[in-house]
Design a protein around this motif. Structure first.
Motif, short mmCIF file in Angstrom:
data_model
loop_
_atom_site.label_atom_id
_atom_site.label_comp_id
_atom_site.label_asym_id
_atom_site.label_seq_id
_atom_site.Cartn_x
_atom_site.Cartn_y
_atom_site.Cartn_z
N SER A 87 18.48 -19.02 24.77
CA SER A 87 17.86 -18.75 26.07
C SER A 87 16.55 -18.00 25.84
O SER A 87 16.44 -17.19 24.90
CB SER A 87 18.79 -17.91 26.96
OG SER A 87 19.11 -16.68 26.35
N GLN A 88 15.58 -18.28 26.67
CA GLN A 88 14.30 -17.59 26.59
C GLN A 88 14.39 -16.33 27.43
O GLN A 88 14.52 -16.38 28.64
CB GLN A 88 13.17 -18.50 27.09
CG GLN A 88 11.80 -17.86 26.97
CD GLN A 88 10.70 -18.78 27.48
OE1 GLN A 88 10.83 -20.00 27.44
NE2 GLN A 88 9.61 -18.19 27.96
N ASP A 117 1.95 -15.12 26.72
CA ASP A 117 2.85 -16.25 26.50
C ASP A 117 3.53 -16.26 25.14
O ASP A 117 4.13 -17.27 24.76
CB ASP A 117 2.11 -17.58 26.71
CG ASP A 117 0.93 -17.77 25.77
OD1 ASP A 117 0.62 -16.84 24.98
OD2 ASP A 117 0.31 -18.85 25.82
N SER A 118 3.44 -15.17 24.39
CA SER A 118 4.30 -15.05 23.21
C SER A 118 5.72 -14.81 23.71
O SER A 118 5.91 -14.16 24.75
CB SER A 118 3.83 -13.91 22.30
OG SER A 118 2.59 -14.24 21.70
N ARG A 119 6.70 -15.31 23.00
CA ARG A 119 8.06 -15.37 23.54
C ARG A 119 9.10 -14.60 22.72
O ARG A 119 8.93 -14.38 21.53
CB ARG A 119 8.51 -16.82 23.67
CG ARG A 119 7.73 -17.61 24.69
CD ARG A 119 8.22 -19.06 24.76
NE ARG A 119 7.53 -19.80 25.82
CZ ARG A 119 7.75 -21.08 26.09
NH1 ARG A 119 8.64 -21.77 25.39
NH2 ARG A 119 7.07 -21.68 27.06
N ILE A 140 14.51 -24.72 17.41
CA ILE A 140 14.49 -23.30 17.03
C ILE A 140 15.92 -22.81 16.81
O ILE A 140 16.22 -22.14 15.81
CB ILE A 140 13.79 -22.46 18.12
CG1 ILE A 140 12.31 -22.82 18.20
CG2 ILE A 140 13.97 -20.97 17.83
CD1 ILE A 140 11.58 -22.16 19.36
N GLU A 141 16.80 -23.15 17.74
CA GLU A 141 18.20 -22.74 17.62
C GLU A 141 18.84 -23.30 16.36
O GLU A 141 19.50 -22.57 15.60
CB GLU A 141 18.99 -23.20 18.83
CG GLU A 141 20.47 -22.85 18.75
CD GLU A 141 21.28 -23.45 19.89
OE1 GLU A 141 22.51 -23.31 19.85
OE2 GLU A 141 20.69 -24.08 20.80
N ALA A 142 18.64 -24.59 16.11
CA ALA A 142 19.25 -25.23 14.95
C ALA A 142 18.79 -24.58 13.65
O ALA A 142 19.59 -24.34 12.74
CB ALA A 142 18.93 -26.72 14.95
N GLN A 202 13.19 -7.13 29.65
CA GLN A 202 14.61 -7.41 29.89
C GLN A 202 15.39 -6.60 28.87
O GLN A 202 14.93 -6.37 27.74
CB GLN A 202 14.91 -8.90 29.71
CG GLN A 202 14.32 -9.80 30.77
CD GLN A 202 15.04 -9.69 32.11
OE1 GLN A 202 16.16 -9.20 32.17
NE2 GLN A 202 14.39 -10.14 33.17
N GLN A 203 16.57 -6.17 29.25
CA GLN A 203 17.37 -5.37 28.33
C GLN A 203 18.83 -5.78 28.42
O GLN A 203 19.26 -6.43 29.37
CB GLN A 203 17.20 -3.89 28.63
CG GLN A 203 17.61 -3.48 30.03
CD GLN A 203 17.27 -2.03 30.33
OE1 GLN A 203 16.84 -1.29 29.46
NE2 GLN A 203 17.47 -1.62 31.57
#
Length: 259
Positions: A130-131, A118-120, A203-205, A177-178
């Protein structure tokens, strides 16, 4: 990368949080090889630290790859070695230990994100986050099957039960994912100690408004101010516009500092 190597800047921080006595997270920032990693160990006092450190230690030996496929192959080889080492340690201790892993590989204008647990990995592009990774957790599987709603998932009592990790079985289950790297892209890698306290929008901000170092430090301060119930590790990679700075070409040295 493409015709022009895009510049980048990256940084990483890690902290034990406000409650835990030991930091069982590990991370790796290796711009010369095009590799960034976070790992969240599990298995009891000090065992988790051993597992996450094994992953980082093995991945740090990747060296300079000749191509993007070579980089991917080297990554998988080192991760397999770490898995075997962790399995051996588990056997000697008579208990199961392991670690999540989330990694960003970048070379020749392309990126690949690989993860277990669950590390992202997040991608911020065109002012939208986006995750990229998808949690390997019990609650995510229930969501995917339509057995619980998103609202129910937020309050699910076993939210932290992970279904895949390095070191828990002979076979490693890794998703990936690539895609193509674009000017202005920002990648954020984190253990769940960040996302337990900070929203995607926050996080985005933080990432778009500051340098990678300042963004990592600001996010860490936010987590600690909100109780920091777990270890927290953040790695941020920001892509420039091609006009100056260091590039992802593996034959060029990196310039970032480690937190």
């Amino acid at each position: 990368m493409n015709d022009v190597a895009l510049p980048y800047e990256s940084f990483g921080v890690s902290h034990k949080g406000c409650i835990r006595e030991l930091n069982e997270d590990s991370y790796l920032v290796e711009p010369q090889t095009g590799l960034w990693v976070v790992a969240d160990g599990m298995g009891g006092h000090d065992a988790g630290e051993v597992a996450s450190a094994s992953i980082v230690d093995h991945l740090s030996t990747i060296g300079i790859a000749s191509s993007a496929p070579d980089l991917r192959a080297r990554f998988e080889d080192r991760l397999s070695r770490a898995n075997a080492e962790i399995r051996s340690i588990s056997e000697s201790r008579g208990t199961t230990i392991g670690s999540t892993v989330a990694a960003l590989l970048a070379m020749d204008g392309r990126f690949a994100c690989l993860w277990a647990g669950d590390s992202r990995v997040y991608l911020i592009r065109n002012a939208s986050i986006s995750q990229i990774s998808k949690d390997h957790t019990e609650v995510q599987e229930l969501l995917d099957r339509g057995m619980i709603s998103a609202a129910e998932a937020l309050a699910w009592p076993r939210r932290n039960v992970i279904t895949h990790a390095v070191g828990v079985s002979d076979e490693i289950v890794i998703d990936f994912q690539q895609g193509e790297i674009m000017p202005g892209d920002i990648f954020v890698l984190s253990t769940d100690g960040l996302t337990a306290h900070v929203t995607d929008a926050e996080i985005e901000a933080a990432a778009v408004s500051a340098t990678p170092q300042a963004a990592c430090e600001n996010l860490l301060e936010m987590v600690l101010a909100r109780g920091g119930t777990d270890n927290v590790t953040i790695v941020l990679v920001k892509i420039g516009d091609g006009r100056n700075g260091q590039s992802f070409r593996p034959d060029l040295p990196g310039t970032e500092s480690l937190g």
